[in-house]
Design a protein around this motif. Structure first.
Motif, short mmCIF file in Angstrom:
data_model
loop_
_atom_site.label_atom_id
_atom_site.label_comp_id
_atom_site.label_asym_id
_atom_site.label_seq_id
_atom_site.Cartn_x
_atom_site.Cartn_y
_atom_site.Cartn_z
N THR A 81 -4.87 -3.71 4.47
CA THR A 81 -4.02 -3.40 5.64
C THR A 81 -4.90 -3.00 6.82
O THR A 81 -4.72 -3.47 7.94
CB THR A 81 -3.05 -2.26 5.31
OG1 THR A 81 -2.36 -2.59 4.11
CG2 THR A 81 -2.05 -2.04 6.42
N SER B 201 0.84 -1.20 0.00
CA SER B 201 0.00 0.00 0.00
C SER B 201 0.87 1.25 0.00
O SER B 201 0.57 2.22 -0.71
CB SER B 201 -0.98 -0.01 1.18
OG SER B 201 -0.31 -0.21 2.38
N THR C 177 -4.92 -2.74 -1.38
CA THR C 177 -3.99 -3.14 -0.31
C THR C 177 -4.16 -2.27 0.93
O THR C 177 -3.96 -2.74 2.04
CB THR C 177 -2.52 -3.08 -0.80
OG1 THR C 177 -2.29 -1.83 -1.43
CG2 THR C 177 -2.22 -4.19 -1.76
N LEU C 178 -4.55 -1.01 0.72
CA LEU C 178 -4.77 -0.15 1.89
C LEU C 178 -5.96 -0.65 2.71
O LEU C 178 -5.88 -0.77 3.94
CB LEU C 178 -5.02 1.30 1.43
CG LEU C 178 -5.08 2.32 2.56
CD1 LEU C 178 -3.72 2.48 3.22
CD2 LEU C 178 -5.57 3.67 2.04
N CYS D 188 2.30 1.64 -3.57
CA CYS D 188 1.31 2.13 -4.53
C CYS D 188 1.00 3.60 -4.28
O CYS D 188 0.87 4.39 -5.23
CB CYS D 188 0.02 1.31 -4.42
SG CYS D 188 0.20 -0.35 -5.04
N GLY E 9 -3.46 0.15 -4.88
CA GLY E 9 -3.25 0.93 -3.67
C GLY E 9 -4.49 0.91 -2.79
O GLY E 9 -4.42 0.68 -1.59
#
Ligand SMILES: [Zn+2]
Ligand SMILES: [Zn+2]
Length: 469
Positions: free
Chosen positions: A349, A301, A345-346, A304, A342
Motif C-alpha cells: 500500500t 492491510s 500488503t501494508l 490483517c 499484513g
C-alpha cells in the motif's frame, strides 16, 4: 537458418543460437491457465479459513459465553461486526481486481512490421527478453550523437550496436578506471567522451562501420559541445527517444506497443500501463485494474492489522490471568498469516501510494532507482566518502541544471502529487477507497511532461518552456 561458417567456432556459435532460440520459444509461451489462477484459489481459501477461525472460534465463543471465550459478549459482537465489514470490503475489492483485465495491447493495436527494421545479422536480441523494455543504461549515450535514431539503435537490435555493447562494458569497469580511460582517450566533453573510449567488437564489419560513423559524429559534436560539462561530472539522463515507435516494438506480438505498455512473460501479452505481474491475483496489474489493486491492498492491510491486533491482544490478556486457558493453535496460525500478509500488503500500500503520487509504474520506478544508483556511484568517485556536504551541493547543482529525478525528470509526471494520484484513483474521494468507478483514460495515451522533448528525451532546464524553468 544460415550457417555462420563451417569452422569450430561456427558450430559452437550455431549451437548457441539454437539454444537461445529454443529458450526464447519457451519464454514466449505464457504460463498455463491453471498455474496462473492457482494462487487465486489459494488466496480465497486463506480468506475463508481466517473467517472460520475469527468468526466461528474467536467471536462466537465470546457471544455464546463459552468457557474458552477471551472477552465479553459485547466485545464479541463488536469484533464480529468490524471483521465482517473488513472481510466484505477486502473480498469485494479482490473480486474486482481479479475479474477486471488489466487491458491488453493486442485488443487495441494492429500487428505491424518493426518500424525501420533490419533483420539481425546473426541472432535476435537477448535484451528484448527483458520485461522492462529498453533499459536506461543500454541505450543512453549514443542517441545524443545523432538526433535521428539509426537502425542499429532499435531496441531489438541492441546488442549488435557496438556502443551499446561497449556501454555495458563500461558498466563493468570500476568508475576510477572508466574515468582514466575517458580522460586518456579523448578530451572530448559531453557524453561522447565516455562512449568514445570504449572498445569496438573486433572483426565485425557492420560494427566497425557503424563505429567509424559514430567516431565521425563524435568529432563533429566535439566542436559544438565544448560548453558542456565533462561526462563524469554531470547528470546523464537516458537519451533514448522512447516515444518513437522504433523503441516501442514488441517482437513477440509483432506490434508497436502503446506508451507505457510492457510485455508480461507470465501472461504472454503486452499489458497497458504495465505495473507488475501479481501472482496473487493471477494476472497483471495494468491500466484498467490498477485502481482496484490499490483498493485491494488498502483493505487487505486493514483487515490483517485488525485480525492480528484483536486476536493477539485478547490472547495476551487471557494469558495474564491466573486461570489461563491454553492458546488455541488455530489462533496462532491465523496470527502468523495475518502478520505475514499484513506486513506485505501494508508495504505494498505504501509503495503503491508513493509511486502513484509520482506517476511512476513499478517498471518505471526501477529505471529511476537505477539512475539514482549510478549517480551515487559517480558522486562517490567525484568526492571522498566524508564529503557529504559537497556531494549534496553537487547533486543540487545537477538538479538545478536538469530538474529532479523522478518528478521533473519523469516523462509522465503531471506536476503535482494530487494530479498524479487522481489520474489513477479518480477525482471522487469515495473512489479512492471503494472498488467502484469507471476506468480513468483509455489506457493508450498519457499526457507527457513538457520538460521533455517531443520524442521523450529529458531536456536541461534551460530548454524547458520558459514558464516552467
Ligand atoms: Zn508483447
Ligand atoms: Zn502478467
Amino acid at each position: 537458418m544460415t550457417r555462420p561458417n563451417q569452422t569450430c567456432c561456427g558450430v559452437i556459435e550455431e549451437a548457441r543460437i539454437e539454444a537461445r532460440e529454443k529458450h526464447e520459444r519457451r519464454a514466449n509461451k505464457p504460463q498455463p491457465w491453471i498455474v496462473l489462477k492457482f494462487t487465486v484459489g489459494l488466496t480465497t481459501a486463506l480468506m475463508a479459513y481466517s473467517a472460520y477461525v475469527y468468526i466461528g472460534l474467536f467471536c462466537l465463543d465470546m457471544i455464546r459465553k463459552n468457557g474458552s471465550a477471551l472477552g465479553s459478549q459485547e466485545m464479541g459482537v463488536v469484533f464480529l461486526a468490524v471483521f465482517c465489514v473488513l472481510l466484505f470490503m477486502m473480498s469485494w475489492s479482490y473480486t474486482m481486481v481479479v475479474i477486471t483485465p488489466p487491458g491488453y495491447a493486442k485488443d487495441f493495436v494492429a500487428i505491424n512490421e518493426r518500424p525501420g527494421y533490419q533483420p539481425p545479422v546473426t541472432r535476435p536480441s537477448e535484451a528484448s527478453n527483458d520485461i522492462r523494455g529498453p533499459s536506461y543504461e543500454l541505450t543512453s549515450p549514443t542517441v545524443n550523437l545523432s538526433r535521428r535514431p539509426s537502425n542499429d539503435l532499435t531496441p531489438g537490435n541492441k546488442h549488435r550496436n557496438p556502443s551499446t555493447a561497449s556501454d555495458t562494458l563500461a558498466g563493468s569497469i570500476p568508475p576510477k578506471d572508466r574515468n582514466s580511460q575517458a580522460s586518456a582517450a579523448s578530451n572530448s566533453p559531453g557524453e561522447a567522451g565516455v562512449t568514445a573510449t570504449l572498445s569496438v567488437p573486433a572483426a565485425d564489419p557492420l560494427a566497425l562501420n557503424s563505429w567509424n560513423h559514430r567516431a565521425e559524429s563524435i568529432a563533429h559534436t566535439e566542436s559544438t559541445s565544448m560548453d558542456l560539462p565533462p561526462p563524469m561530472l554531470s547528470r546523464r539522463p537516458p537519451t533514448t527517444p522512447i516515444l518513437l515507435p522504433e523503441y516501442r516494438y514488441c517482437s513477440r506480438e509483432k506490434m508497436i506497443k502503446p506508451h507505457r505498455a510492457h510485455h508480461c512473460r507470465a501472461c504472454g501479452a503486452c499489458v497497458l500501463k504495465y505495473d507488475h505481474h501479481c501472482p496473487w491475483i493471477g494476472q497483471c496489474v495494468g491500466a484498467f485494474n490498477h485502481k482496484f489493486f490499490v483498493n485491494f491492498v488498502q483493505w487487505a492491510s486493514v483487515f490483517c492489522l485488525w485480525t492480528f491486533s484483536t486476536l493477539l491482544g485478547l490472547n495476551i490478556r487471557a494469558q495474564s490471568r491466573s486461570s489461563a486457558p491454553d492458546i488455541d493453535p488455530q489462533h496462532i496460525v491465523i496470527l502468523a498469516l495475518a502478520a505475514l500478509f499484513g506486513l506485505f500488503t501494508l508495504l505494498m500500500t505504501l509503495s503503491q501510494t508513493y509511486s502513484l503520487m509520482l506517476n511512476q509504474t513499478t517498471v518505471e520506478s526501477l529505471g529511476f532507482r537505477a539512475m539514482k544508483d549510478r549517480e551515487k556511484a559517480t558522486l562517490m568517485h567525484m568526492h571522498s566518502w566524508w564529503e557529504i556536504g559537497a556531494k549534496r551541493r553537487t547533486r543540487k547543482r545537477w538538479d538545478n541544471e536538469w530538474g529532479k529525478i523522478g518528478t521533473e525528470g519523469n516523462l509522465w509526471w503531471l506536476g503535482s502529487a494530487r494530479a498524479n494520484w487522481e489520474a489513477v484513483m479518480g477525482r471522487n474521494v469515495w473512489c479512492w477507497f471503494l472498488p467502484i468507478g469507471r476506468r480513468q483514460g483509455d489506457g493508450l495515451t498519457y499526457p507527457t511532461n513538457p520538460r521533455f522533448d517531443a520524442e521523450g528525451r529529458w531536456r536541461r532546464r534551460r530548454e524547458w518552456p520558459s514558464d516552467l524553468r
